[in-house]
Design an enzyme around this catalytic site. Sequence first.
Site, PDB file in Angstrom:
ATOM      1  N   GLY A   1     -41.802  33.436  39.865  1.00  0.00           N
ATOM      2  CA  GLY A   1     -41.586  32.126  39.241  1.00  0.00           C
ATOM      3  C   GLY A   1     -42.843  31.285  39.194  1.00  0.00           C
ATOM      4  CB  CYS A   2     -45.340  30.467  41.780  1.00  0.00           C
ATOM      5  SG  CYS A   2     -44.157  29.666  42.897  1.00  0.00           S
TER       6      CYS A   2
END
EC number: 1.11.1.24
Length: 164
Positions: free
Chosen positions: A49-50
């Site tokens: 996600g990051c």
Amino acid sequence: MMDKHTPLQVGDKAPAFSMPASGGRTVQSASLTGKPYVLYFYPKADTPGCTKEACGFNEALQAFEKAGLSVIGVSRDPVKKLDAFATKYSLTFPLASDEAGHVTEAYGVWVEKSMYGRTYMGIERATFLIDASGHIAYIWPKVKVSGHVEAVLAQASTLSGTPD
């Protein structure tokens, strides 16, 4: 259900910061005075996600710069890890290291989280749009990555008065 972790509100003076960042840089709120910027908090460098979020901001960087804004990513990762992350994905904006946690706490994004029945402290993905006077113009709490960069850019464009 209203679940608001950040004590900060739109219109508040953004907490001051000075943090080491990727590429041997230092990011300081004092050096950004008079210029709007995006400060986004993410849990951990080089996780799916990051990575998607960082790459999204990086791809839109020219549009943010055209709107007159800088972008700064913040996590509690050490600078060495941030440098590796930035190099791996060719991220050109600063990734700031808040290892001591003063900035994540000041912005109210260091929160209790739970996963698989286990509770722990971590960074809640959140983004703050700071105006040229150093005040919070917009807050995105509990960010979902998909479509987020576009939403921030749209809001940033209205802030700077720059047409799309």
